[in-house]
Design a protein around this motif. Structure first.
Motif, PDB file in Angstrom:
ATOM      1  N   UNK A 195     -19.733  -4.956  -4.429  1.00  0.00           N
ATOM      2  CA  UNK A 195     -18.738  -3.949  -4.076  1.00  0.00           C
ATOM      3  C   UNK A 195     -19.402  -2.581  -4.065  1.00  0.00           C
ATOM      4  N   UNK A 196     -19.168  -1.829  -3.005  1.00  0.00           N
ATOM      5  CA  UNK A 196     -19.638  -0.447  -2.909  1.00  0.00           C
ATOM      6  C   UNK A 196     -18.438   0.426  -2.628  1.00  0.00           C
ATOM      7  N   UNK A 197     -18.179   1.369  -3.512  1.00  0.00           N
ATOM      8  CA  UNK A 197     -17.086   2.323  -3.312  1.00  0.00           C
ATOM      9  C   UNK A 197     -17.669   3.562  -2.665  1.00  0.00           C
ATOM     10  N   UNK A 198     -17.326   3.787  -1.398  1.00  0.00           N
ATOM     11  CA  UNK A 198     -17.888   4.949  -0.719  1.00  0.00           C
ATOM     12  C   UNK A 198     -16.896   6.089  -0.577  1.00  0.00           C
ATOM     13  N   UNK A 199     -15.633   5.850  -0.897  1.00  0.00           N
ATOM     14  CA  UNK A 199     -14.648   6.931  -0.856  1.00  0.00           C
ATOM     15  C   UNK A 199     -13.636   6.724  -1.974  1.00  0.00           C
ATOM     16  N   UNK A 200     -13.534   7.713  -2.848  1.00  0.00           N
ATOM     17  CA  UNK A 200     -12.514   7.691  -3.893  1.00  0.00           C
ATOM     18  C   UNK A 200     -11.783   9.017  -3.810  1.00  0.00           C
ATOM     19  N   UNK A 201     -10.670   9.009  -3.122  1.00  0.00           N
ATOM     20  CA  UNK A 201      -9.879  10.217  -2.957  1.00  0.00           C
ATOM     21  C   UNK A 201      -8.703  10.221  -3.911  1.00  0.00           C
ATOM     22  N   UNK A 202      -7.876  11.256  -3.832  1.00  0.00           N
ATOM     23  CA  UNK A 202      -6.735  11.330  -4.741  1.00  0.00           C
ATOM     24  C   UNK A 202      -5.709  10.216  -4.515  1.00  0.00           C
ATOM     25  N   UNK A 203      -5.607   9.715  -3.285  1.00  0.00           N
ATOM     26  CA  UNK A 203      -4.615   8.669  -2.997  1.00  0.00           C
ATOM     27  C   UNK A 203      -5.219   7.402  -2.419  1.00  0.00           C
ATOM     28  N   UNK A 204      -6.442   7.464  -1.961  1.00  0.00           N
ATOM     29  CA  UNK A 204      -7.037   6.366  -1.211  1.00  0.00           C
ATOM     30  C   UNK A 204      -8.395   5.997  -1.794  1.00  0.00           C
ATOM     31  N   UNK A 205      -8.687   4.693  -1.826  1.00  0.00           N
ATOM     32  CA  UNK A 205      -9.994   4.204  -2.275  1.00  0.00           C
ATOM     33  C   UNK A 205     -10.577   3.379  -1.133  1.00  0.00           C
ATOM     34  N   UNK A 216      -3.781  -0.714 -12.718  1.00  0.00           N
ATOM     35  CA  UNK A 216      -4.940  -1.364 -12.102  1.00  0.00           C
ATOM     36  C   UNK A 216      -5.719  -0.386 -11.237  1.00  0.00           C
ATOM     37  N   UNK A 217      -5.002   0.511 -10.560  1.00  0.00           N
ATOM     38  CA  UNK A 217      -5.685   1.496  -9.733  1.00  0.00           C
ATOM     39  C   UNK A 217      -6.524   2.441 -10.587  1.00  0.00           C
ATOM     40  N   UNK A 218      -6.000   2.872 -11.722  1.00  0.00           N
ATOM     41  CA  UNK A 218      -6.776   3.737 -12.618  1.00  0.00           C
ATOM     42  C   UNK A 218      -8.004   3.005 -13.153  1.00  0.00           C
ATOM     43  N   UNK A 263      -7.706   0.771  -0.044  1.00  0.00           N
ATOM     44  CA  UNK A 263      -6.637   0.551  -1.012  1.00  0.00           C
ATOM     45  C   UNK A 263      -5.748   1.780  -1.065  1.00  0.00           C
ATOM     46  N   UNK A 264      -4.499   1.602  -0.745  1.00  0.00           N
ATOM     47  CA  UNK A 264      -3.501   2.656  -0.783  1.00  0.00           C
ATOM     48  C   UNK A 264      -2.816   2.637  -2.133  1.00  0.00           C
ATOM     49  N   UNK A 265      -2.099   3.695  -2.502  1.00  0.00           N
ATOM     50  CA  UNK A 265      -1.431   3.742  -3.810  1.00  0.00           C
ATOM     51  C   UNK A 265      -0.483   2.571  -4.058  1.00  0.00           C
ATOM     52  N   UNK A 266       0.156   2.074  -2.997  1.00  0.00           N
ATOM     53  CA  UNK A 266       1.086   0.964  -3.198  1.00  0.00           C
ATOM     54  C   UNK A 266       0.401  -0.406  -3.086  1.00  0.00           C
ATOM     55  N   UNK A 267      -0.929  -0.434  -2.958  1.00  0.00           N
ATOM     56  CA  UNK A 267      -1.659  -1.690  -2.849  1.00  0.00           C
ATOM     57  C   UNK A 267      -1.766  -2.431  -4.178  1.00  0.00           C
ATOM     58  N   UNK A 268      -1.689  -1.694  -5.278  1.00  0.00           N
ATOM     59  CA  UNK A 268      -1.832  -2.301  -6.595  1.00  0.00           C
ATOM     60  C   UNK A 268      -1.092  -1.455  -7.621  1.00  0.00           C
TER      61      UNK A 268
END
Length: 92
Positions: free
Chosen positions: A49-59, A79-81, A70-75
């Motif tokens: 897994x490579x996380x290339x974008x971690x924004x305030x609402x979107x991963x 779990x998102x935190x 991943x959107x805020x309502x995805x999980x």
């Protein structure tokens, strides 16, 4: 008309090839990996897994060669935190 039909077929194929189930993410040392847990309870192949974008609402993640947003309502928020903490690199 022909181009629109071809585009619709490609979009349908992409939609049907999306994985279903839950994503199980783990970290060992500095490497993050993930496996898809199917509805029948079987774990798929482990992929990096490579996380290339971690924004305030979107991963934005790459799981193997596949792109996943991943959107805020995805999980659930807890779990998102946890995922944000896993993917966060100090100093960035």
């Amino acid at each position: 008309m022909l181009i629109a039909g071809a585009a619709a077929l490609l979009l349908r194929r992409e939609y049907r090839q999306q994985p279903t189930g839950a994503l199980v993410v783990s970290k060992s040392d500095h490497q993050i990996s993930a496996q898809w847990l199917s509805q029948s309870g079987e774990l798929g192949n482990e992929q990096p897994v490579n996380a290339d974008y971690i924004g305030p609402w979107l991963i934005g993640l790459y799981i193997g060669p596949q792109r996943l947003w991943l959107w805020p309502d995805s999980l659930p928020s807890q779990s998102q935190r946890a995922l944000r903490r896993l993917c966060h690199r100090p100093g960035r």
